[in-house]
Design a protein around this motif. Sequence first.
Motif, PDB file in Angstrom:
ATOM      1  N   GLN A 200       0.866  -1.172   0.000  1.00  0.00           N
ATOM      2  CA  GLN A 200       0.000   0.000   0.000  1.00  0.00           C
ATOM      3  C   GLN A 200       0.905   1.224   0.000  1.00  0.00           C
ATOM      4  N   VAL A 201       1.024   1.848  -1.178  1.00  0.00           N
ATOM      5  CA  VAL A 201       1.989   2.925  -1.388  1.00  0.00           C
ATOM      6  C   VAL A 201       1.263   4.262  -1.443  1.00  0.00           C
ATOM      7  N   ALA A 202       1.482   5.095  -0.428  1.00  0.00           N
ATOM      8  CA  ALA A 202       0.942   6.451  -0.414  1.00  0.00           C
ATOM      9  C   ALA A 202       1.911   7.339  -1.177  1.00  0.00           C
ATOM     10  N   THR A 203       1.480   7.881  -2.296  1.00  0.00           N
ATOM     11  CA  THR A 203       2.373   8.624  -3.173  1.00  0.00           C
ATOM     12  C   THR A 203       2.323  10.115  -2.895  1.00  0.00           C
ATOM     13  N   LYS A 204       3.500  10.743  -2.924  1.00  0.00           N
ATOM     14  CA  LYS A 204       3.617  12.177  -2.643  1.00  0.00           C
ATOM     15  C   LYS A 204       3.482  12.984  -3.929  1.00  0.00           C
ATOM     16  N   THR A 205       2.496  12.634  -4.728  1.00  0.00           N
ATOM     17  CA  THR A 205       2.232  13.361  -5.962  1.00  0.00           C
ATOM     18  C   THR A 205       1.457  14.638  -5.656  1.00  0.00           C
ATOM     19  N   LYS A 206       1.240  15.462  -6.691  1.00  0.00           N
ATOM     20  CA  LYS A 206       0.537  16.732  -6.483  1.00  0.00           C
ATOM     21  C   LYS A 206      -0.806  16.494  -5.803  1.00  0.00           C
ATOM     22  N   VAL A 207      -1.506  15.486  -6.260  1.00  0.00           N
ATOM     23  CA  VAL A 207      -2.707  15.018  -5.575  1.00  0.00           C
ATOM     24  C   VAL A 207      -2.377  13.639  -5.010  1.00  0.00           C
ATOM     25  N   PRO A 208      -2.052  13.540  -3.712  1.00  0.00           N
ATOM     26  CA  PRO A 208      -1.648  12.250  -3.144  1.00  0.00           C
ATOM     27  C   PRO A 208      -2.741  11.199  -3.309  1.00  0.00           C
ATOM     28  N   LYS A 209      -2.293   9.956  -3.504  1.00  0.00           N
ATOM     29  CA  LYS A 209      -3.247   8.855  -3.615  1.00  0.00           C
ATOM     30  C   LYS A 209      -2.604   7.586  -3.088  1.00  0.00           C
ATOM     31  N   LEU A 210      -3.436   6.624  -2.792  1.00  0.00           N
ATOM     32  CA  LEU A 210      -2.967   5.330  -2.312  1.00  0.00           C
ATOM     33  C   LEU A 210      -2.983   4.344  -3.464  1.00  0.00           C
ATOM     34  N   LEU A 211      -1.819   3.794  -3.784  1.00  0.00           N
ATOM     35  CA  LEU A 211      -1.707   2.768  -4.816  1.00  0.00           C
ATOM     36  C   LEU A 211      -1.558   1.415  -4.141  1.00  0.00           C
ATOM     37  N   THR A 212      -2.320   0.442  -4.587  1.00  0.00           N
ATOM     38  CA  THR A 212      -2.314  -0.882  -3.985  1.00  0.00           C
ATOM     39  C   THR A 212      -1.822  -1.902  -4.999  1.00  0.00           C
ATOM     40  N   TYR A 213      -0.838  -2.691  -4.600  1.00  0.00           N
ATOM     41  CA  TYR A 213      -0.275  -3.728  -5.469  1.00  0.00           C
ATOM     42  C   TYR A 213      -0.370  -5.071  -4.755  1.00  0.00           C
ATOM     43  N   ASP A 214      -1.085  -6.009  -5.329  1.00  0.00           N
ATOM     44  CA  ASP A 214      -1.172  -7.365  -4.791  1.00  0.00           C
ATOM     45  C   ASP A 214      -0.140  -8.235  -5.497  1.00  0.00           C
ATOM     46  N   LEU A 215       0.842  -8.713  -4.733  1.00  0.00           N
ATOM     47  CA  LEU A 215       1.999  -9.385  -5.314  1.00  0.00           C
ATOM     48  C   LEU A 215       2.130 -10.804  -4.787  1.00  0.00           C
ATOM     49  N   THR A 216       2.535 -11.698  -5.662  1.00  0.00           N
ATOM     50  CA  THR A 216       2.861 -13.069  -5.276  1.00  0.00           C
ATOM     51  C   THR A 216       4.293 -13.359  -5.712  1.00  0.00           C
ATOM     52  N   ARG A 217       4.852 -14.414  -5.156  1.00  0.00           N
ATOM     53  CA  ARG A 217       6.207 -14.824  -5.500  1.00  0.00           C
ATOM     54  C   ARG A 217       6.237 -16.337  -5.696  1.00  0.00           C
ATOM     55  N   THR A 218       6.907 -16.761  -6.758  1.00  0.00           N
ATOM     56  CA  THR A 218       7.102 -18.185  -6.990  1.00  0.00           C
ATOM     57  C   THR A 218       8.077 -18.738  -5.961  1.00  0.00           C
ATOM     58  N   GLU A 219       8.091 -20.046  -5.811  1.00  0.00           N
ATOM     59  CA  GLU A 219       9.063 -20.649  -4.899  1.00  0.00           C
ATOM     60  C   GLU A 219      10.488 -20.325  -5.350  1.00  0.00           C
ATOM     61  N   LYS A 220      10.711 -20.306  -6.647  1.00  0.00           N
ATOM     62  CA  LYS A 220      12.042 -19.965  -7.162  1.00  0.00           C
ATOM     63  C   LYS A 220      12.467 -18.576  -6.709  1.00  0.00           C
ATOM     64  N   ALA A 221      11.553 -17.615  -6.784  1.00  0.00           N
ATOM     65  CA  ALA A 221      11.877 -16.244  -6.367  1.00  0.00           C
ATOM     66  C   ALA A 221      12.142 -16.176  -4.872  1.00  0.00           C
ATOM     67  N   GLN A 222      11.408 -16.959  -4.097  1.00  0.00           N
ATOM     68  CA  GLN A 222      11.618 -16.973  -2.653  1.00  0.00           C
ATOM     69  C   GLN A 222      12.978 -17.578  -2.300  1.00  0.00           C
ATOM     70  N   VAL A 223      13.334 -18.672  -2.974  1.00  0.00           N
ATOM     71  CA  VAL A 223      14.638 -19.292  -2.734  1.00  0.00           C
ATOM     72  C   VAL A 223      15.759 -18.337  -3.119  1.00  0.00           C
ATOM     73  N   GLU A 224      15.577 -17.633  -4.222  1.00  0.00           N
ATOM     74  CA  GLU A 224      16.588 -16.667  -4.659  1.00  0.00           C
ATOM     75  C   GLU A 224      16.761 -15.570  -3.616  1.00  0.00           C
ATOM     76  N   ALA A 225      15.655 -15.121  -3.013  1.00  0.00           N
ATOM     77  CA  ALA A 225      15.731 -14.086  -1.986  1.00  0.00           C
ATOM     78  C   ALA A 225      16.509 -14.581  -0.773  1.00  0.00           C
ATOM     79  N   VAL A 226      16.288 -15.831  -0.372  1.00  0.00           N
ATOM     80  CA  VAL A 226      17.043 -16.393   0.752  1.00  0.00           C
ATOM     81  C   VAL A 226      18.523 -16.470   0.401  1.00  0.00           C
ATOM     82  N   SER A 227      18.830 -16.829  -0.834  1.00  0.00           N
ATOM     83  CA  SER A 227      20.233 -16.873  -1.274  1.00  0.00           C
ATOM     84  C   SER A 227      20.880 -15.496  -1.191  1.00  0.00           C
TER      85      SER A 227
END
Length: 260
Positions: A200-227
């Motif tokens: 949930q990203v509150a942006t400091k734009t001229k007119v502030p707004k809340l941007l919402t991003y729903d994200l998932t990660r594959t097991e490969k991406a999770q293992v890479e992050a641990v590495s």
Amino acid sequence: MEFLRSAPRTDLHCSVSQVRSMQSCGKRFEYRYILGAEAEHRSPNLVLGSAVHEALASYYGSIRNGRVPVAEGVMAAFSDAFDEEIAKEPAVLLEEGQTAGELKDEGVRLVEAFLRDVKPPDRVFSVESAFACDVVTPETGEVLEEQLVGYLDAVVEDAGRLVVLEHKTAARAWSADQLEHDLQVSLYAAVTGADLVRLQVATKTKVPKLLTYDLTRTEKAQVEAVSVVCQVLKAIRAGAFWHSRGWQCKDCEFRARCAA
């Protein structure tokens, strides 16, 4: 996720924010966490972000406790947190011509945007909850001495899904590359096993707004992050504290010392 195992917190640990700090600039990490150097100033972005986090914690804390969040209460939580932060030492390094009052007004607009745009979850399980995990090296199966620790802004249920909420303030919308590769998102997915991580990203734009991003990660991406965590810890042990010159130097609390 077999490479991060929940365990009681030990004395030897490294936080997710410390891993990200080391990635950004090894020299800054050394000054802050190894040498314990005194900061020359504090960043207005950090002060603002901290106060906004307190406001959002108040919002989700109300829902967790069975109450409907009240805008006045959320705003009061922001105002109190900001006033406390701005009064601390060292002084905040404001932009040229900027005042503390103007910075606070910017925060008020961000919280207003959050309250206007946010969709309340069905249930809140926890707010600002701590975690500690043993780290298992994916390549060798070695359990590291250091644990990975951190805090989850909120864990909620939304439409039958387990969701980790992470609050951010930013100058603009996140890019597709940021969303796809953000290390914190990958680690939080690995730590919790949640269905998704919601930024949930509150942006400091001229007119502030809340941007919402729903994200998932594959097991490969999770293992890479641990590495990545394992490699960062290896660099810390080796004392490999490099300089990373760039945009991050502007707000760095050790910039004068580093330039000397």
